[in-house]
Design a protein around this motif. Structure first.
Motif, mmCIF file in Angstrom:
data_model
loop_
_atom_site.group_PDB
_atom_site.id
_atom_site.type_symbol
_atom_site.label_atom_id
_atom_site.label_comp_id
_atom_site.label_asym_id
_atom_site.label_seq_id
_atom_site.Cartn_x
_atom_site.Cartn_y
_atom_site.Cartn_z
ATOM 1 N N UNK A 261 0.816 -1.210 0.000
ATOM 2 C CA UNK A 261 0.000 0.000 0.000
ATOM 3 C C UNK A 261 0.852 1.264 0.000
ATOM 4 N N UNK A 262 1.921 1.265 0.816
ATOM 5 C CA UNK A 262 2.794 2.436 0.887
ATOM 6 C C UNK A 262 3.486 2.686 -0.446
ATOM 7 N N UNK A 263 3.879 1.632 -1.134
ATOM 8 C CA UNK A 263 4.502 1.791 -2.453
ATOM 9 C C UNK A 263 3.516 2.383 -3.453
ATOM 10 N N UNK A 264 2.274 1.923 -3.398
ATOM 11 C CA UNK A 264 1.247 2.498 -4.272
ATOM 12 C C UNK A 264 0.993 3.958 -3.922
ATOM 13 N N UNK A 265 0.972 4.265 -2.628
ATOM 14 C CA UNK A 265 0.778 5.651 -2.187
ATOM 15 C C UNK A 265 1.943 6.529 -2.630
ATOM 16 N N UNK A 266 3.161 6.011 -2.557
ATOM 17 C CA UNK A 266 4.354 6.786 -2.912
ATOM 18 C C UNK A 266 4.343 7.187 -4.384
ATOM 19 N N UNK A 267 3.901 6.302 -5.247
ATOM 20 C CA UNK A 267 3.811 6.611 -6.663
ATOM 21 C C UNK A 267 5.081 6.293 -7.440
ATOM 22 N N UNK A 268 5.013 6.533 -8.741
ATOM 23 C CA UNK A 268 6.112 6.219 -9.657
ATOM 24 C C UNK A 268 7.378 6.986 -9.284
ATOM 25 N N UNK A 269 8.508 6.306 -9.394
ATOM 26 C CA UNK A 269 9.795 6.933 -9.116
ATOM 27 C C UNK A 269 10.125 7.075 -7.642
ATOM 28 N N UNK A 270 9.246 6.536 -6.793
ATOM 29 C CA UNK A 270 9.468 6.590 -5.348
ATOM 30 C C UNK A 270 9.364 5.183 -4.783
ATOM 31 N N UNK A 271 9.892 4.984 -3.576
ATOM 32 C CA UNK A 271 9.827 3.672 -2.949
ATOM 33 C C UNK A 271 9.467 3.802 -1.477
#
Length: 114
Positions: free
Chosen positions: A45-55
């Motif tokens: 969920x956190x990865x999806x929240x962070x978005x593209x180019x983020x981790x």
């Protein structure tokens, strides 16, 4: 671990895991396996929240084990509690096949550029 994610959005991630193969000496679900399920769901969920180019990188997890699970599957539901620019926190409820709460966990992930 046999984790299967069945739903995934930044606000809510659902997954399940078999008890068999993830047990401790007494034949019940290992508490560490519950933590692995919780962290998998929350960090997804956190990865999806962070978005593209983020981790997302886990920085803290806590778990309270309420009852043993001896067979079948456990299901985890991770719900976003805080979704900021640099941190995301999820509440994860893990239940057995009868809907009884097995574990309550909370995961905080740091969000950063890749």
């Amino acid at each position: 671990m046999g984790i299967e994610i069945t739903e995934a959005t930044p606000e809510r991630v659902v997954g399940r895991m078999p008890v068999e193969g993830n047990v401790q000496l007494y034949g019940v679900l290992h508490g560490g396996a519950s933590c692995v399920l919780a962290e998998t769901l929350g960090s997804t969920g956190a990865s999806l929240h962070a978005g593209a180019g983020r981790m997302a990188v886990g920085v803290e997890i806590s778990a309270t084990h309420h009852r043993p699970a001896g067979s079948g599957h456990v299901t985890g539901v991770a719900t976003l509690l805080h979704g900021g620019r640099t941190l995301a926190t999820y509440d994860i409820e893990i239940t057995d096949d009868q809907g009884r709460r097995v574990c309550t966990s909370r995961l905080t992930c740091m969000l950063r550029d890749v």
